[in-house]
Design an enzyme around this catalytic site. Sequence first.
Site, PDB file in Angstrom:
ATOM      1  CG  ASP A 198       8.421  70.554  -4.224  1.00  0.00           C
ATOM      2  OD1 ASP A 198       8.780  69.410  -4.306  1.00  0.00           O
ATOM      3  OD2 ASP A 198       7.963  70.988  -3.183  1.00  0.00           O
ATOM      4  NE  ARG A 215       4.438  69.704  -5.355  1.00  0.00           N
ATOM      5  CZ  ARG A 215       4.480  69.828  -3.851  1.00  0.00           C
ATOM      6  NH1 ARG A 215       4.312  70.659  -3.063  1.00  0.00           N
ATOM      7  NH2 ARG A 215       5.512  68.767  -3.496  1.00  0.00           N
ATOM      8  CB  THR A 248      -1.176  74.610  -5.312  1.00  0.00           C
ATOM      9  OG1 THR A 248       0.191  74.616  -5.869  1.00  0.00           O
ATOM     10  CG2 THR A 248      -1.326  75.888  -4.456  1.00  0.00           C
ATOM     11  CG  ASP A 278      10.300  69.587   2.884  1.00  0.00           C
ATOM     12  OD1 ASP A 278      11.125  70.168   2.205  1.00  0.00           O
ATOM     13  OD2 ASP A 278       9.077  69.249   2.313  1.00  0.00           O
ATOM     14  CD  GLU A 279       7.492  65.448   2.606  1.00  0.00           C
ATOM     15  OE1 GLU A 279       6.600  64.941   3.164  1.00  0.00           O
ATOM     16  OE2 GLU A 279       7.368  66.178   1.566  1.00  0.00           O
ATOM     17  CG  HIS A 301      10.340  68.207  -1.643  1.00  0.00           C
ATOM     18  ND1 HIS A 301       9.249  67.552  -2.472  1.00  0.00           N
ATOM     19  CD2 HIS A 301      10.573  68.011  -0.753  1.00  0.00           C
ATOM     20  CE1 HIS A 301       8.604  67.305  -1.607  1.00  0.00           C
ATOM     21  NE2 HIS A 301       9.225  67.354  -0.068  1.00  0.00           N
TER      22      HIS A 301
HETATM   23  C1  ACM Z   1       6.323  69.610   4.036  1.00  0.00           C
HETATM   24  O1  ACM Z   1       4.885  69.612   4.237  1.00  0.00           O
HETATM   25  N1  ACM Z   1       7.011  68.520   3.489  1.00  0.00           N
HETATM   26  C2  ACM Z   1       6.884  70.846   4.520  1.00  0.00           C
END
Ligand code: ACM
Length: 544
Positions: free
Chosen positions: A195, A166, A478, A334-335, A268
């Site tokens: 990311d 970021r 960040t 993740d996500e 991501h």
């Molecule tokens: C996360 O905060 N998505 C690892």
Amino acid sequence: MHHLLILLLLIVSYLPVRAQSISNVTPKPVEFAQTGKEAVVVNGNTTIVYDAFYADQAVYLKGLVKEQVGLDLQLQAASQSKGVKDGTITLVQDEKAITKDEMYTLVAAGKDITIRAKDTRGAVYGIQTLLQLLSLQQVKSVQVPAVSVTDYPRFAYRGMHLDVVRHMFPVSFIKKYIDYLAFHKFNTFHWHLTDDQGWRIQIDSYQKLNSIGSWRKETLIGHFKDQPARYDNTRYGGFYTKEEVREVIRYATVRGIEIIPEIDIPGHSRATIAAYPEFSTKPDTTWNVATTWGMYNRQNNVLAPRPETFKFLRTVFHEVAELFPSKYFHLGGDETSKMWWKADPYSQKFIKDQKLKDEKGLQTYFIEQVASYLAEKNKTVIGWHEILEGELPKSTIVMNWGGEKEAIAAANRKHKVIMSPGKPLYFDHYQSKDPNDSLAIHGYNTVDAVYNFEPVPEALRKQNLDSYIIGAQANVWTEYMGSPAKVEYMIFPRMTALSEVLWTPKEQRNYADFKRRLKTAVIPRYKTWGSNYFRNFEKWTAEK
Ligand code: ACM
């Protein structure tokens, strides 16, 4: 009388400067005693004598002493130290006396200060403790109190994460960050390298990751929730070259810090699919590297399960695995937004053909594939806790950014767990409720909340599963940290509080005493480092 006073002051100014007290050391050592004997004088004639194993740490110590007090100590290998007469600081590798990993003893008595350890880290931690016994001013001579210290960490994994996507930071700051870790006796730097908003490491096999994926057209101004969204109209990006990465690894290795790289898949992945749309669920779309924060429906962030995607993943993970000596590799996980796979006929057919249960099964399939590529390079996989939406080998380590529930579930499934719960270990959260505080994502994680955090859930202790919790880590995303000074503002003093959670036996933790040491010894050190920090930590507490 007047003259006598002046004479007295003159004499005092020539006496060695009194150093810091052993009771000021942070994180607080396991056992320490002022042995009551005379202080040990360290001055320009002091020699650092080192066992060959600690040659690099001897140079490291010499540099730190020079920087902190201005004394230029001699260096002498132990094998050639017969003639050394004056005071010594000795680094001894002693596998008999030192019974635990990362342990050290420090004894200051007579003319000598001796640090014993058996591994690199033990010596590095002994050095950190010694530096805290020296003064913070430049001196001609300093008195180190006669002490005896026996010290080792409570947890094996003591980590700090940094998102360089970021916002990206110069190599000089990455090194400074590693110095912050070493001072606080952390042993792991989790480097979040890719990311949606950019790809930050040189890749030779798929060069568009850098020529396209490392750059975004512009960056969101203000908070993600602000309406309407505003952008800065400035191209942003870059990546660390392999030579820079090697330089950082060398720097970290001397300081006992292991660097775990993270390449986040299968979500991501917007920077990846901006460079290679053929790996997305919509190959005909022109994807851009994300210019805003947040995720799910505001941006595509998943890879499609095509043969060319898996070939890409194997090649790139191998390329990065070869660069980092760590036996661990973080593959994110993740996500992952399932909506793209749901809407994609190819992914649906893949799920059916591979007899996967659903989109969660596909996510697990990705993790399994990449884990198998990493196993070819002898790497153990770490992933965010969502990876346990499927069944994975027990060797897979879970980095839990949820709460106790996820940790308890993972440990009961026999996975080792690193605790990194949003509350209180996300250092991108606010540390005050002051509306004028510098912008952060949301939340409220105060220094006392961090200090009082207990990594081992009570339920696991009752089940005798506490050993599955191998440690903890704070995460530093960040989005709202555009400069090193802002990173420092967000990590200090919360990182100092976490260091004691991870190092010091639980029974010895005491917030009042921690605050005393923070104010008398650690904050003055932030100042000598020229580091920013959050000043109002006494006003903003977990209660408020
Ligand atoms: C996360 O905060 N998505 C690892």
